[in-house]
Enzyme design. Sequence first.
Site, PDB file in Angstrom:
ATOM      1  N   TYR A 134       0.820  -1.220   0.000  1.00  0.00           N
ATOM      2  CA  TYR A 134       0.000   0.000   0.000  1.00  0.00           C
ATOM      3  C   TYR A 134       0.855   1.274   0.000  1.00  0.00           C
ATOM      4  O   TYR A 134       0.836   2.046  -0.975  1.00  0.00           O
ATOM      5  CB  TYR A 134      -0.927  -0.060   1.212  1.00  0.00           C
ATOM      6  CG  TYR A 134      -1.766   1.165   1.465  1.00  0.00           C
ATOM      7  CD1 TYR A 134      -2.392   1.853   0.425  1.00  0.00           C
ATOM      8  CD2 TYR A 134      -1.956   1.617   2.768  1.00  0.00           C
ATOM      9  CE1 TYR A 134      -3.177   2.968   0.684  1.00  0.00           C
ATOM     10  CE2 TYR A 134      -2.752   2.720   3.035  1.00  0.00           C
ATOM     11  CZ  TYR A 134      -3.347   3.404   1.982  1.00  0.00           C
ATOM     12  OH  TYR A 134      -4.123   4.499   2.242  1.00  0.00           O
ATOM     13  N   ALA A 169       8.773  -3.328   3.816  1.00  0.00           N
ATOM     14  CA  ALA A 169       8.307  -4.713   3.923  1.00  0.00           C
ATOM     15  C   ALA A 169       8.228  -5.178   5.377  1.00  0.00           C
ATOM     16  O   ALA A 169       9.249  -5.257   6.056  1.00  0.00           O
ATOM     17  CB  ALA A 169       9.248  -5.619   3.133  1.00  0.00           C
ATOM     18  N   SER A 195       6.003   3.666  13.278  1.00  0.00           N
ATOM     19  CA  SER A 195       4.587   3.929  13.547  1.00  0.00           C
ATOM     20  C   SER A 195       4.421   4.733  14.823  1.00  0.00           C
ATOM     21  O   SER A 195       5.213   4.603  15.763  1.00  0.00           O
ATOM     22  CB  SER A 195       3.877   2.585  13.694  1.00  0.00           C
ATOM     23  OG  SER A 195       2.602   2.765  14.251  1.00  0.00           O
ATOM     24  N   TYR A 222       3.543  -6.754  17.186  1.00  0.00           N
ATOM     25  CA  TYR A 222       3.742  -5.880  16.023  1.00  0.00           C
ATOM     26  C   TYR A 222       4.380  -4.560  16.453  1.00  0.00           C
ATOM     27  O   TYR A 222       5.384  -4.119  15.906  1.00  0.00           O
ATOM     28  CB  TYR A 222       2.398  -5.624  15.308  1.00  0.00           C
ATOM     29  CG  TYR A 222       2.413  -4.337  14.508  1.00  0.00           C
ATOM     30  CD1 TYR A 222       3.084  -4.264  13.290  1.00  0.00           C
ATOM     31  CD2 TYR A 222       1.801  -3.183  15.005  1.00  0.00           C
ATOM     32  CE1 TYR A 222       3.144  -3.063  12.593  1.00  0.00           C
ATOM     33  CE2 TYR A 222       1.859  -1.985  14.309  1.00  0.00           C
ATOM     34  CZ  TYR A 222       2.523  -1.930  13.105  1.00  0.00           C
ATOM     35  OH  TYR A 222       2.592  -0.748  12.426  1.00  0.00           O
ATOM     36  N   LYS A 230       8.382  -2.664  15.816  1.00  0.00           N
ATOM     37  CA  LYS A 230       8.734  -1.305  15.361  1.00  0.00           C
ATOM     38  C   LYS A 230       9.737  -0.680  16.332  1.00  0.00           C
ATOM     39  O   LYS A 230      10.716  -0.044  15.919  1.00  0.00           O
ATOM     40  CB  LYS A 230       7.486  -0.433  15.241  1.00  0.00           C
ATOM     41  CG  LYS A 230       6.543  -0.849  14.119  1.00  0.00           C
ATOM     42  CD  LYS A 230       7.192  -0.710  12.744  1.00  0.00           C
ATOM     43  CE  LYS A 230       6.363  -1.291  11.626  1.00  0.00           C
ATOM     44  NZ  LYS A 230       7.074  -1.456  10.357  1.00  0.00           N
ATOM     45  N   PHE A 260       1.296   8.173  11.341  1.00  0.00           N
ATOM     46  CA  PHE A 260       0.041   8.134  12.075  1.00  0.00           C
ATOM     47  C   PHE A 260      -0.903   7.214  11.276  1.00  0.00           C
ATOM     48  O   PHE A 260      -0.526   6.084  11.027  1.00  0.00           O
ATOM     49  CB  PHE A 260      -0.425   9.563  12.403  1.00  0.00           C
ATOM     50  CG  PHE A 260       0.386  10.062  13.603  1.00  0.00           C
ATOM     51  CD1 PHE A 260       1.761  10.279  13.483  1.00  0.00           C
ATOM     52  CD2 PHE A 260      -0.182  10.192  14.846  1.00  0.00           C
ATOM     53  CE1 PHE A 260       2.541  10.632  14.587  1.00  0.00           C
ATOM     54  CE2 PHE A 260       0.577  10.553  15.954  1.00  0.00           C
ATOM     55  CZ  PHE A 260       1.936  10.774  15.831  1.00  0.00           C
ATOM     56  N   ASN A 261      -2.066   7.610  10.830  1.00  0.00           N
ATOM     57  CA  ASN A 261      -2.942   6.625  10.173  1.00  0.00           C
ATOM     58  C   ASN A 261      -3.067   6.890   8.668  1.00  0.00           C
ATOM     59  O   ASN A 261      -3.885   7.715   8.253  1.00  0.00           O
ATOM     60  CB  ASN A 261      -4.329   6.647  10.829  1.00  0.00           C
ATOM     61  CG  ASN A 261      -4.321   5.995  12.184  1.00  0.00           C
ATOM     62  OD1 ASN A 261      -3.591   6.411  13.085  1.00  0.00           O
ATOM     63  ND2 ASN A 261      -5.105   4.955  12.359  1.00  0.00           N
ATOM     64  N   SER A 275     -18.678  -1.715  12.514  1.00  0.00           N
ATOM     65  CA  SER A 275     -18.755  -1.566  13.973  1.00  0.00           C
ATOM     66  C   SER A 275     -17.885  -0.396  14.383  1.00  0.00           C
ATOM     67  O   SER A 275     -16.706  -0.342  14.035  1.00  0.00           O
ATOM     68  CB  SER A 275     -18.233  -2.828  14.671  1.00  0.00           C
ATOM     69  OG  SER A 275     -19.048  -3.923  14.375  1.00  0.00           O
ATOM     70  N   ARG A 332     -12.516  -1.690  21.255  1.00  0.00           N
ATOM     71  CA  ARG A 332     -11.621  -2.760  20.813  1.00  0.00           C
ATOM     72  C   ARG A 332     -10.437  -2.817  21.773  1.00  0.00           C
ATOM     73  O   ARG A 332      -9.856  -1.768  22.085  1.00  0.00           O
ATOM     74  CB  ARG A 332     -11.162  -2.459  19.383  1.00  0.00           C
ATOM     75  CG  ARG A 332     -10.293  -3.520  18.771  1.00  0.00           C
ATOM     76  CD  ARG A 332     -10.058  -3.254  17.300  1.00  0.00           C
ATOM     77  NE  ARG A 332      -9.207  -2.100  17.062  1.00  0.00           N
ATOM     78  CZ  ARG A 332      -8.802  -1.701  15.851  1.00  0.00           C
ATOM     79  NH1 ARG A 332      -9.196  -2.376  14.777  1.00  0.00           N
ATOM     80  NH2 ARG A 332      -8.039  -0.654  15.704  1.00  0.00           N
TER      81      ARG A 332
HETATM   82  C1  UD1 Z   1      -3.357   0.321  14.047  1.00  0.00           C
HETATM   83  C2  UD1 Z   1      -2.094   0.295  14.846  1.00  0.00           C
HETATM   84  C3  UD1 Z   1      -0.991   1.014  14.108  1.00  0.00           C
HETATM   85  C4  UD1 Z   1      -0.797   0.356  12.766  1.00  0.00           C
HETATM   86  C5  UD1 Z   1      -2.097   0.411  11.997  1.00  0.00           C
HETATM   87  C6  UD1 Z   1      -1.934  -0.289  10.668  1.00  0.00           C
HETATM   88  C7  UD1 Z   1      -2.089   0.361  17.274  1.00  0.00           C
HETATM   89  C8  UD1 Z   1      -2.469   1.126  18.491  1.00  0.00           C
HETATM   90  N1  UD1 Z   1      -2.338   0.950  16.117  1.00  0.00           N
HETATM   91  O1  UD1 Z   1      -3.804   1.682  14.030  1.00  0.00           O
HETATM   92  O2  UD1 Z   1       0.197   0.956  14.809  1.00  0.00           O
HETATM   93  O3  UD1 Z   1       0.212   1.000  12.070  1.00  0.00           O
HETATM   94  O4  UD1 Z   1      -3.136  -0.195  12.767  1.00  0.00           O
HETATM   95  O5  UD1 Z   1      -2.444  -1.540  10.616  1.00  0.00           O
HETATM   96  O6  UD1 Z   1      -1.572  -0.696  17.368  1.00  0.00           O
HETATM   97  N2  UD1 Z   1     -12.218   1.333  14.170  1.00  0.00           N
HETATM   98  C9  UD1 Z   1     -13.587   1.115  14.260  1.00  0.00           C
HETATM   99  N3  UD1 Z   1     -14.126   0.112  13.510  1.00  0.00           N
HETATM  100  C10 UD1 Z   1     -13.388  -0.691  12.678  1.00  0.00           C
HETATM  101  C11 UD1 Z   1     -11.990  -0.468  12.585  1.00  0.00           C
HETATM  102  C12 UD1 Z   1     -11.449   0.553  13.360  1.00  0.00           C
HETATM  103  O7  UD1 Z   1     -14.304   1.804  14.991  1.00  0.00           O
HETATM  104  O8  UD1 Z   1     -13.951  -1.599  12.056  1.00  0.00           O
HETATM  105  C13 UD1 Z   1     -11.630   2.421  14.942  1.00  0.00           C
HETATM  106  C14 UD1 Z   1     -10.549   1.974  15.907  1.00  0.00           C
HETATM  107  O9  UD1 Z   1     -11.083   1.597  17.131  1.00  0.00           O
HETATM  108  C15 UD1 Z   1      -9.680   3.234  15.986  1.00  0.00           C
HETATM  109  C16 UD1 Z   1      -9.819   3.865  14.586  1.00  0.00           C
HETATM  110  O10 UD1 Z   1     -11.005   3.300  14.043  1.00  0.00           O
HETATM  111  O11 UD1 Z   1     -10.191   4.122  16.931  1.00  0.00           O
HETATM  112  C17 UD1 Z   1      -8.660   3.553  13.673  1.00  0.00           C
HETATM  113  O12 UD1 Z   1      -8.431   2.163  13.683  1.00  0.00           O
HETATM  114  P1  UD1 Z   1      -7.420   1.440  12.668  1.00  0.00           P
HETATM  115  O13 UD1 Z   1      -7.691   1.900  11.280  1.00  0.00           O
HETATM  116  O14 UD1 Z   1      -7.477  -0.035  12.928  1.00  0.00           O
HETATM  117  O15 UD1 Z   1      -6.002   2.031  13.056  1.00  0.00           O
HETATM  118  P2  UD1 Z   1      -5.251   2.084  14.482  1.00  0.00           P
HETATM  119  O16 UD1 Z   1      -5.790   1.092  15.420  1.00  0.00           O
HETATM  120  O17 UD1 Z   1      -5.235   3.508  14.909  1.00  0.00           O
END
Ligand code: UD1
Length: 344
Positions: A14, A85, A128, A153, A157, A182-183, A220, A299
């Site tokens: 990605y 990777a 990360s 994981y 890092k 960040f995200n 969810s 979660r």
């Molecule tokens: C996580 C990891 C980050 C990693 C990234 C990539 C942690 C704390 N964070 O980020 O290090 O680089 O994944 O895989 O380990 N959410 C929902 N519903 C969903 C999915 C997510 O409500 O179905 C919410 C989560 O609770 C969170 C936000 O959306 O509050 C972002 O979640 P997500 O996209 O999974 O990223 P992180 O958990 O922040």
Amino acid sequence: MSKNQVLVTGGTGYIGSHTVVELQNQGYEVIIVDDLSNSEIEVVDRIEKITGKRPFFEELDLVNESGVEALFKKYPNIGSVIHFAAFKAVGESVKEPLKYYQNNICSLINLLNSMKKYKVENMVFSSSCTVYGQPEDLPVTESAKVQPAESPYGNTKQICEEILRDTVKAFPEIKAIALRYFNPVGAHSSALIGELPKGVPQNLVPFITQTAIGLRDQLSVFGDNYNTPDGSAIRDYIHVVDLAKAHIIAAERLLENKNEEGYEFFNLGTGTGSSVLEVINAFEKVNDIPVNYKIVDRREGDVEQIWADTTIANEILGWKAESGIDEMMESAWKWEQAIRKGNA
Ligand code: UD1
């Protein structure tokens, strides 16, 4: 001949694929190495379609030490390595820690050993914001303390950053920059490359787009009782193309010997936090399509809120994220539609 090639590990993935596009757009010659464990070979064709240039491609698992050596021998003009990777599923890493430690850590060690041997001096590493855990102060700066990792994981890092720090100290000819993402979300404006999770998405934005297109019944939302304005958790979402561009700047900083400290790390975010509900609303509004969601329990392992202080990246790298949440959601939706129509 000068060492003007860039080795991009995980280059069909990605963030890797978006970075290859930006590198090629800026005239760099790219060698992708990827084991295709979480990406498709067709990505190479799509990169060529976008840039008009085909990167070299080598299928290789970087845990294979002799394979890595052979790679550096085959391409004597590698000037820098951008190392993406790695395995990245938080939940899976809890169930299969050894798989994560072996893959993520051995790959880095093999690369660094070959870099030493073949005199390749520059590495940009994918790290990360997970290294900060739940920071005490927000926005989070690079001087915030690294907290014990919540998952294997996250621990890989942290360990990889330590390996880089020690390696640079012992072998000053090697220099490294770790980028703490960040995200990352969104996709290239061509809708030819984007995030392609295998199976049920674990991350928020692919789950939103798959729900909107009808592939999933319901999203969810994990928790609405956090101590945030709307009760849902806050993250700093950053457009993947903005993120990709930062890698080229970091690689150039190394190539131009500007990082005097040898090892540096930077936060890469927009500096703005968005809650889960704000992200869903932005998606619905900008794309004019509803997302079926319900609130469920929190979660496990999630932090409440985190967003970046990007001052250091802005000032030292001269980099700033340009896209906002609307552009991120628009491009993510365009990409989801392209995949399902088979256009991608
Ligand atoms: C996580 C990891 C980050 C990693 C990234 C990539 C942690 C704390 N964070 O980020 O290090 O680089 O994944 O895989 O380990 N959410 C929902 N519903 C969903 C999915 C997510 O409500 O179905 C919410 C989560 O609770 C969170 C936000 O959306 O509050 C972002 O979640 P997500 O996209 O999974 O990223 P992180 O958990 O922040």
